[in-house]
Design an enzyme around this catalytic site. Structure first.
Site, PDB file in Angstrom:
ATOM      1  CG  ASP A 158      17.571 -15.072  -5.792  1.00 45.49           C
ATOM      2  OD1 ASP A 158      16.329 -15.753  -5.632  1.00 45.49           O
ATOM      3  OD2 ASP A 158      18.735 -15.754  -5.477  1.00 45.49           O
ATOM      4  CG  ASP A 219      18.487 -22.759  -5.065  1.00 47.08           C
ATOM      5  OD1 ASP A 219      17.406 -22.019  -5.722  1.00 47.08           O
ATOM      6  OD2 ASP A 219      19.172 -22.143  -4.165  1.00 47.08           O
TER       7      ASP A 219
HETATM    8  C1  GLA Z   1      18.976 -18.315  -4.206  1.00 41.54           C
HETATM    9  C2  GLA Z   1      19.132 -18.872  -5.831  1.00 41.54           C
HETATM   10  C3  GLA Z   1      20.247 -19.538  -6.369  1.00 41.54           C
HETATM   11  C4  GLA Z   1      21.373 -18.783  -5.671  1.00 41.54           C
HETATM   12  C5  GLA Z   1      21.556 -18.181  -4.171  1.00 41.54           C
HETATM   13  C6  GLA Z   1      22.448 -17.479  -3.998  1.00 41.54           C
HETATM   14  O1  GLA Z   1      18.771 -19.634  -3.399  1.00 41.54           O
HETATM   15  O2  GLA Z   1      17.930 -19.491  -6.250  1.00 41.54           O
HETATM   16  O3  GLA Z   1      20.385 -19.754  -7.555  1.00 41.54           O
HETATM   17  O4  GLA Z   1      21.374 -17.565  -6.565  1.00 41.54           O
HETATM   18  O5  GLA Z   1      19.958 -17.821  -3.986  1.00 41.54           O
HETATM   19  O6  GLA Z   1      22.548 -17.002  -2.634  1.00 41.54           O
END
Ligand code: GLA
Length: 432
Positions: A158, A219
């Site tokens: 990430d 997300d």
């Molecule tokens: C980001 C990612 C998500 C998830 C969260 C975890 O928002 O895009 O898919 O992994 O972090 O904190």
């Protein structure tokens, strides 16, 4: 230069440039904790749902025992909130000792013993999005080695608490570090999502060389609005995104939320169909222990999975946005097959959509049509036949098409491999 030498030189250059792990020639499939289980670390009050080794073992049992593994769902992926707040004395990441008392290597063994693979989550920055220790540039190598030593098979990296310079350096550096461990580790990069997802900020050529898949956009959440937002963004920008995908390198519109709380059955079918069009990784984020039979049937639809996993690995796109609110999506498949998805954004009642294959760009000829959700073979269509598809509100009709004889090919001598007569034969090239 001697042509043979030239070919060798070219092959060598490609081999050294590309992410050479040979993994994920078709979109990866499995289960990922985040959307459904988030950062629930309250194992005292919620022991069966908190982020802990128990949750991942439970899901591994389900993948292995309920027919998922055989369909290709083989990854069990840990997301954020798995680690301890401190690195160990040697500077390595470590799992939270209370929630993962047996440790990640033991969990990896458990998962491997069931014929599955283990994915883990890291963040190229000072902290993960959930506030756990991140991977800074000086810890990229040690973290890659730690994951390899533990028997990890995939890493989602990430990009919270980071900046452009760190990401420019860090994402390629992690790719090299993973390769250097000698363990094949699939690499999922969230980098483009932090760069706005589009060129010129995002260099999709480079991503294809260093990552196996990448998150381009926001997300997913447990709602139809969220699915629609993702579909809209990917379709609007398909001309820039579509060419980036291919065997070993995939755009990732995020997890499947089928089986949770936010989607109706029609909407669940739509998510599955559109993810197949997009050649998307199929990571379910749901509770496999309590999944309804309806959700299971959608997620385990063999022909649909076969379409998603087509070996050509060409991402499909939206062909048409009709005034009626119907959108037509298309994806070419191997052995001259293709898939069409008729998607209704209407909110009134089933809509009778009328068109011909010719108007959708199909070559003259006869086509076998298999309806992916009803499992029925339809009467054969010529390119000029007017067909009507009845599409439910926020639902889809999904077809697998296979040419019988193209007129042009008949004249030049038909290819007998195109002469399919039964649905088993139509579906054969893509059935697992
Ligand atoms: C980001 C990612 C998500 C998830 C969260 C975890 O928002 O895009 O898919 O992994 O972090 O904190």
């Amino acid at each position: 230069m001697d042509p043979l030498l030239f070919a060798f030189a070219l092959a060598f250059c490609t081999a050294t440039l590309a992410l050479d792990n040979g993994l994920m020639r078709t979109p990866p499939m499995g289960w990922l904790a985040w959307e459904r289980f988030r950062c629930d670390i309250d194992c005292k009050h919620d022991p069966s749902n908190c982020i802990s080794e128990r949750l991942f073992r439970d899901m591994a049992d389900r993948l292995a025992e309920d027919g998922w593994r055989e369909l290709g769902y083989i990854y069990i992926n840990i997301d954020d909130c798995w680690s301890s707040m401190q690195r160990d004395k040697q500077g390595r990441l470590q799992a939270d000792p209370d929630r993962f008392p047996s440790g990640i290597p033991e969990l990896a063994r458990y998962i491997h013993d069931r014929g599955l693979k283990l994915g883990i989550y890291g963040d190229l920055g000072t902290h993960t999005c959930g506030g756990y220790p991140g991977t800074t540039l000086d810890t990229v190598a040690v973290d890659a080695q730690t994951f390899a030593d533990w028997g990890v098979d995939m890493l989602k990296l990430d990009g919270c608490y980071s900046n452009d310079t760190v990401q420019q350096k860090g994402y390629p550096l992690m790719s090299k570090a993973l390769n250097a461990t000698g363990r094949p580790i699939g690499y999922s990069c969230s980098w483009p999502a932090y760069q706005g997802g589009l060129p010129p900020n995002v260099n999709y050529t480079q991503l294809g060389e260093i990552c196996n898949l990448w998150r381009n956009y926001d997300d997913i959440e447990d709602s139809w609005d969220s699915v629609l937002g993702i579909v809209d963004w990917f379709s609007t920008n398909q001309d820039l995104l579509q060419p980036a995908a291919g065997p070993g390198q995939w755009n990732d519109p995020d997890m499947l939320i089928i089986g949770n709380f936010g989607l109706s059955l029609e909407q669940s079918r739509s998510q599955m169909a559109l993810w197949a069009i997009m050649a998307a990784p199929l990571f379910m984020s749901n509770d496999l222990r309590t999944l309804s039979n309806e959700a299971r049937a959608i997620l385990q639809n063999k022909v649909l999975i076969g379409i998603n996993q087509d070996p050509l690995g060409i991402q499909g796109n939206r062909l048409l946005k009709e005034k009626s609110g119907v959108e037509v999506f298309w994806r070419p498949l191997s052995e001259s097959a293709s898939t069409l998805v008729f998607f209704s954004r209407r909110t009134d009642m089933p809509y009778h959509y009328k068109n011909t294959l010719w108007k959708l760009g199909y070559l003259p000829g006869n086509y076998k049509v298999y309806d992916v959700f009803t499992g029925r073979t339809m009467p054969e269509l010529t390119h000029q036949t007017y067909f009507t598809a009845s599409i439910n509100p926020s639902g889809v009709v999904m077809w697998l098409l296979s040419p019988t004889v193209h007129r042009v090919q008949t004249q030049e001598g038909a290819n007998p491999s195109l002469l399919h007569n039964h649905v088993e034969e139509i579906a054969r090239p893509i059935l697992l």
